[in-house]
Design a protein around this motif. Sequence first.
Motif, short mmCIF file in Angstrom:
data_model
loop_
_atom_site.label_atom_id
_atom_site.label_comp_id
_atom_site.label_asym_id
_atom_site.label_seq_id
_atom_site.Cartn_x
_atom_site.Cartn_y
_atom_site.Cartn_z
N GLU A 1 0.85 -1.19 0.00
CA GLU A 1 0.00 0.00 0.00
C GLU A 1 0.89 1.24 0.00
O GLU A 1 1.94 1.26 0.63
CB GLU A 1 -0.89 0.01 1.24
CG GLU A 1 -1.90 -1.12 1.25
CD GLU A 1 -2.78 -1.07 2.49
OE1 GLU A 1 -2.75 -0.07 3.20
OE2 GLU A 1 -3.48 -2.04 2.72
N SER A 2 0.44 2.26 -0.69
CA SER A 2 1.20 3.51 -0.71
C SER A 2 0.23 4.68 -0.75
O SER A 2 -0.90 4.56 -1.22
CB SER A 2 2.15 3.56 -1.90
OG SER A 2 1.41 3.54 -3.10
N VAL A 3 0.72 5.79 -0.25
CA VAL A 3 -0.08 7.02 -0.23
C VAL A 3 0.77 8.12 -0.82
O VAL A 3 1.94 8.26 -0.49
CB VAL A 3 -0.49 7.38 1.23
CG1 VAL A 3 -1.23 8.70 1.27
CG2 VAL A 3 -1.32 6.28 1.83
N GLU A 4 0.19 8.90 -1.72
CA GLU A 4 0.91 10.03 -2.30
C GLU A 4 0.98 11.16 -1.27
O GLU A 4 -0.01 11.52 -0.65
CB GLU A 4 0.19 10.52 -3.56
CG GLU A 4 0.33 9.60 -4.74
CD GLU A 4 1.77 9.48 -5.20
OE1 GLU A 4 2.50 10.49 -5.22
OE2 GLU A 4 2.17 8.34 -5.53
N LEU A 5 2.18 11.72 -1.12
CA LEU A 5 2.36 12.84 -0.19
C LEU A 5 2.29 14.16 -0.94
O LEU A 5 2.70 14.25 -2.10
CB LEU A 5 3.73 12.73 0.50
CG LEU A 5 3.96 11.49 1.35
CD1 LEU A 5 5.38 11.50 1.90
CD2 LEU A 5 2.96 11.41 2.48
N THR A 6 1.81 15.16 -0.25
CA THR A 6 1.81 16.50 -0.84
C THR A 6 3.23 17.05 -0.78
O THR A 6 4.06 16.55 -0.02
CB THR A 6 0.85 17.42 -0.06
OG1 THR A 6 1.36 17.58 1.27
CG2 THR A 6 -0.56 16.87 -0.02
N PRO A 7 3.54 18.05 -1.56
CA PRO A 7 4.89 18.64 -1.51
C PRO A 7 5.26 19.13 -0.10
O PRO A 7 6.40 18.97 0.33
CB PRO A 7 4.82 19.80 -2.50
CG PRO A 7 3.75 19.41 -3.46
CD PRO A 7 2.75 18.63 -2.66
N GLU B 1 4.24 17.86 2.73
CA GLU B 1 4.53 16.67 3.54
C GLU B 1 5.89 16.08 3.19
O GLU B 1 6.64 15.65 4.07
CB GLU B 1 3.43 15.62 3.34
CG GLU B 1 2.10 16.01 3.95
CD GLU B 1 0.98 15.05 3.58
OE1 GLU B 1 0.06 14.90 4.40
OE2 GLU B 1 1.04 14.45 2.49
N ARG B 2 6.23 16.10 1.89
CA ARG B 2 7.55 15.61 1.48
C ARG B 2 8.66 16.45 2.07
O ARG B 2 9.67 15.93 2.55
CB ARG B 2 7.66 15.60 -0.06
CG ARG B 2 7.23 14.30 -0.64
CD ARG B 2 7.58 14.22 -2.11
NE ARG B 2 6.33 13.91 -2.80
CZ ARG B 2 5.74 14.64 -3.70
NH1 ARG B 2 6.29 15.74 -4.12
NH2 ARG B 2 4.60 14.27 -4.23
N GLY C 1 12.96 17.18 6.08
CA GLY C 1 13.53 17.90 7.22
C GLY C 1 13.69 17.00 8.43
O GLY C 1 14.70 17.07 9.14
N LEU C 2 12.73 16.16 8.66
CA LEU C 2 12.81 15.22 9.78
C LEU C 2 13.98 14.25 9.59
O LEU C 2 14.74 13.97 10.52
CB LEU C 2 11.49 14.45 9.91
CG LEU C 2 11.44 13.36 10.96
CD1 LEU C 2 11.59 13.95 12.35
CD2 LEU C 2 10.16 12.57 10.86
N MET C 3 14.15 13.76 8.38
CA MET C 3 15.25 12.84 8.11
C MET C 3 16.60 13.53 8.30
O MET C 3 17.55 12.93 8.80
CB MET C 3 15.13 12.25 6.70
CG MET C 3 13.93 11.35 6.51
SD MET C 3 13.76 10.07 7.75
CE MET C 3 15.19 9.09 7.46
N ARG C 4 16.70 14.79 7.89
CA ARG C 4 17.97 15.51 8.10
C ARG C 4 18.27 15.68 9.59
O ARG C 4 19.40 15.53 10.02
CB ARG C 4 17.89 16.88 7.41
CG ARG C 4 18.15 16.83 5.92
CD ARG C 4 18.33 18.22 5.35
NE ARG C 4 17.13 19.04 5.45
CZ ARG C 4 16.15 19.06 4.55
NH1 ARG C 4 16.26 18.33 3.46
NH2 ARG C 4 15.08 19.82 4.71
N ARG C 5 17.22 15.99 10.37
CA ARG C 5 17.42 16.13 11.83
C ARG C 5 17.85 14.82 12.46
O ARG C 5 18.70 14.80 13.34
CB ARG C 5 16.13 16.62 12.48
CG ARG C 5 15.87 18.10 12.24
CD ARG C 5 14.65 18.61 12.95
NE ARG C 5 14.56 18.21 14.33
CZ ARG C 5 13.43 18.13 15.01
NH1 ARG C 5 12.29 18.43 14.42
NH2 ARG C 5 13.42 17.79 16.27
#
Length: 82
Positions: free
Chosen positions: A60-66, A68-69, A74-78
């Motif tokens: 299952e996958s959900v498309e993210l809005t820009p 949200e991306r 930013g969360l991954m960088r932190r």
Amino acid sequence: MPEHVSILQLTGVVGLALVTATWVILLRTRRRARAAAVVRHSGPVLQALPHQRQAPPHRESVELTPAERDAFAGLMRRLDER
């Protein structure tokens, strides 16, 4: 028989030893009987379980809005900084 041990104490120790020996013998005979029963009943195993799928379930996958991306990036960088 030692002088400092009463007849009652000696009888108790002998009784406990006999009960322990009897218990061990009973456990071994029950295990052997159970193992023999398992060998005799080695027919189809676990018939009540449903058949397993051959293929995995679809992903299952959900498309993210820009926005949200960007927030996720930013969360991954932190988390990378730690």
